[in-house]
Every structure is written in structure tokens, then in C-alpha cells.
Enzyme design. Structure first.
Site, mmCIF file in Angstrom:
data_model
loop_
_atom_site.group_PDB
_atom_site.id
_atom_site.type_symbol
_atom_site.label_atom_id
_atom_site.label_comp_id
_atom_site.label_asym_id
_atom_site.label_seq_id
_atom_site.Cartn_x
_atom_site.Cartn_y
_atom_site.Cartn_z
ATOM 1 C CE LYS A 56 -4.539 -1.251 0.561
ATOM 2 N NZ LYS A 56 -4.500 -2.617 1.005
ATOM 3 C CB SER A 307 -0.697 -8.303 -0.633
ATOM 4 O OG SER A 307 -1.469 -9.044 0.282
HETATM 5 C C1 LIG Z 1 -5.251 -3.631 0.792
HETATM 6 C C2 LIG Z 1 -4.678 -4.989 0.803
HETATM 7 C C3 LIG Z 1 -5.098 -5.956 -0.117
HETATM 8 C C4 LIG Z 1 -6.163 -5.681 -1.148
HETATM 9 O O1 LIG Z 1 -5.759 -4.685 -2.045
HETATM 10 P P1 LIG Z 1 -6.813 -3.959 -3.000
HETATM 11 O O2 LIG Z 1 -6.013 -3.004 -3.790
HETATM 12 O O3 LIG Z 1 -7.854 -3.312 -2.140
HETATM 13 O O4 LIG Z 1 -7.419 -5.048 -3.823
HETATM 14 C C5 LIG Z 1 -4.490 -7.182 -0.078
HETATM 15 N N1 LIG Z 1 -3.531 -7.491 0.832
HETATM 16 C C6 LIG Z 1 -3.105 -6.599 1.731
HETATM 17 C C7 LIG Z 1 -2.051 -6.993 2.701
HETATM 18 C C8 LIG Z 1 -3.657 -5.313 1.748
HETATM 19 O O5 LIG Z 1 -3.230 -4.429 2.645
#
Ligand SMILES: *Cc1c(COP(=O)(O)O)cnc(C)c1O
Length: 322
Positions: A56, A307
Site C-alpha cells: 500500500k 501483499s
Molecule cells: C489492501 C490490501 C489488499 C487488497 O488490495 P486492494 O487493492 O484493495 O485489492 C491485499 N492485501 C493486503 C495486505 C492489503 O493491505
């Protein structure tokens, strides 16, 4: 609805330039055990090692750094279950922009305290009773400033696409890229970055079964929603794809699949044990689709985006006892 040109590869490339030297170029990990188990060659792009613990930061910094001086002075407002909050708070600190963030009161304690630690002002709300976008709008009216939402913004999408861009620069040809999906910012950015250089690489989005709105939207080609899903993958509790991300997902993504809560937990456990890295529940969604056999691609070269890694370690034991 064919607005799939709101973000292009040129925007992702410009974002990569802005992020150079500010965001980490995160490591790509591999594991013989994972390759054997999936019968594929798997490359994990580890955004749990990104600044603030998730991808993010890429989108937040890309968006905030493009504000005018006047906008920067008035400050930024946003809403987030956690990772976008921390990311925006840090980007604000680096760029000297005051940040206000509406966060659910049951957000993981690590995410709340980290957001405050980066100097963000947190406004708590009850996610069962309050629509967060309405609340953010109220705060905007009261305080002024610019709203930078967590996914439905072209500068956010472009920034999120830089992780997949780096992965491909590092490992080259891929047959498949797996990406988790909440509001679709990471997924659409990743798909744009991938298709520009590897048009034959399939891009598949992964959601929790309990929050399968994007998967239903993808298959019906119209916006579907989900109401306060109780998945442990708190980063994917978003109720719907955005106005910008829906057309991008429909245009660039090849398929969408879901994984069960049990699959998420088993994959967290497996990856912690095998890769020796801390990953949050949402962070393992893409890996779970592969490791649990929801997606089978024997012999393929597969990129998997991990992510994020912001998980309340004190509460993790409980997850595995339930
Ligand atoms: C925000 C987030 C997501 C999802 O991302 P989007 O762009 O809203 O689809 C997935 N994994 C983590 C760790 C996140 O912080």
C-alpha cells in the site's frame, strides 16, 4: 462500461520513477518445497517487506507526491482497515502532509498503533453501524483537504502496479501471475503492468470465499457487493470493486477464484514454516490458490504476490486453535 484506460503502463512507469529510492525494491523468494508441491516454478514477490509492511505504500506515496502545494497544506483524509492507513501516514510524514484516517475500531492493534506512530490522526468507527465512505465524506466537509481512497484512484492503481513490474524485471517470463483482491487496486495495477510486457501471461485474482464480490462481479460483468464479510483476511473485506477498478479488472484480468478460510490458515502456517517469513491472512490469498490446488498449472512459471505482513502476533495462536 468500458473505461479501462483510466490507468496505463505509462502511469505505472511514472509511478516507478517517483518511488525509486523511496519504496523498497522487495525481495523475490523461491522454495524447493513449494515448487515440488505445486509442480511449478514459483516466485514470491514479498511486499510484506515493503515499508509499512504492505504494497500500500507504493500507491499512497505515488498519489500524495502528485498533490499541489495547496492540497499538501490542507492535508489528506482517508479510510482504511489498516494497511492503507499506515501507508498514507508514512507517505504524509515523508512529504510533510497532515493525515486524518477513519479506521474501524476492531482493526488489528498493530495497524492502529503503527498508523498513530507515523503521525496519522485516527478517527475510530464501528464498521457494523457506519458506512466508512459516508463518514469520510462528513470528515471532509468538516475539515477540508483531499480524499485519497485506498484503491479507487488512478494514482493508487498505478503505484500498486509497480510491484508486479519489479517482479517481471527480476524473473523475466511468467506464464501466470496470482494476485489477491480486495477493492482491486493491486490486482488491476498488477494486470496493467504485466500485460504491457508479457501479453501472454495470465493474471488471476484471488479472494476469500466469504468476500467473493469481485469474483461474482468478474463472472457477471456487473458490480456485485458483499456486506461486512467476516473473513480473517481483513485486507479483503472491501464490499465492492471501485468505479475505476471494476472496468480495469474486467478488461485486464483473465480469471478470478476464491479460497476458503481453512485454506488461508493452512497456507499462512505452511509459508511461515517454509519461507520463514511473517505474512498476514490477506497476504497469503494468492499463494493459497496455488498451494491448495484451486489453480493448477503444471510446469508453469508462476509469480505470486505476497501483499503484506501486518498481523497481530499476539492473536495468531488463537487463529490456529479455532
Ligand atoms: C489492501 C490490501 C489488499 C487488497 O488490495 P486492494 O487493492 O484493495 O485489492 C491485499 N492485501 C493486503 C495486505 C492489503 O493491505
Amino acid at each position: 462500461m468500458s473505461q479501462h484506460n483510466s490507468v496505463t503502463i505509462t502511469d505505472v512507469e511514472a509511478a516507478a520513477k517517483r518511488l525509486a529510492g523511496v519504496a523498497h525494491r522487495t525481495p523475490v523468494l523461491t522454495s524447493r518445497t513449494v515448487n515440488d508441491r505445486t509442480n511449478a516454478q514459483v516466485f514470491f514477490k514479498c511486499e510484506n517487506f515493503q515499508r509499512t509492511g504492505s504494497f500500500k505504500f507504493r500507491g499512497a506515496y505515488n498519489a500524495l507526491s502528485q498533490l499541489s502545494e495547496e492540497q499538501k497544506q490542507k492535508g489528506v483524509l482517508t479510510f482504511s482497515s489498516g494497511n492503507h492507513a499506515q501507508a498514507t501516514a508514512l507517505a504524509g510524514q515523508l512529504l510533510n502532509i497532515p493525515i486524518t484516517i477513519a479506521m474501524p475500531e476492531d482493526a488489528p492493534a498493530v495497524k492502529l498503533s503503527a498508523t498513530r506512530g507515523y503521525g496519522g490522526e485516527v478517527v475510530l468507527y464501528n464498521r457494523k453501524q457506519t458506512n466508512r465512505e459516508e463518514l469520510a465524506q462528513t470528515l471532509l466537509t468538516e475539515r477540508g483537504g483531499v480524499m485519497i481512497p485506498p484503491y479507487d484512484h488512478p494514482h493508487i492503481v498505478a503505484g500498486q502496479g509497480t510491484a508486479a513490474k519489479e517482479l517481471i524485471e527480476e524473473v523475466g517470463e511468467l506464464d501466470l501471475l496470482l494476485v489477491c483482491c480486495g477493492g482491486g487496486g493491486l490486482l488491476s495495477g498488477s494486470a496493467i503492468a504485466t500485460k504491457a510486457v508479457l501479453p501472454k501471461c495470465r493474471v488471476i485474482g484471488v479472494e476469500p470465499e466469504l468476500a467473493d464480490d469481485a469474483t461474482r462481479s468478474f463472472h457477471t460483468k456487473t458490480l456485485q457487493t458483499v456486506n461486512n464479510p467476516e473473513t480473517i483476511a481483513d485486507g479483503a473485506r472491501t464490499p465492492y470493486l471501485g468505479k475505476i477498478t471494476l472496468p480495469l479488472v474486467l478488461h485486464y484480468v483473465d480469471d478470478m477464484v476464491t479460497v476458503s478460510e481453512e485454506a488461508i490458515l493452512r497456507t499462512m502456517f505452511f509459508l511461515w514454516e517454509r519461507l520463514k517469513i511473517v505474512i498476514e491472512p490477506t497476504g497469503v490469498l494468492a499463494a493459497a490458490a496455488l498451494l491448495e490446488g484451486v489453480v493448477k498449472v503444471p510446469g508453469a512459471r508462476v509469480g505470486v504476490i505476497i501483499s503484506g505482513g501486518n498481523v497481530d502476533l499476539g492473536k495468531v495462536g488463537q487463529l490456529f486453535l479455532n
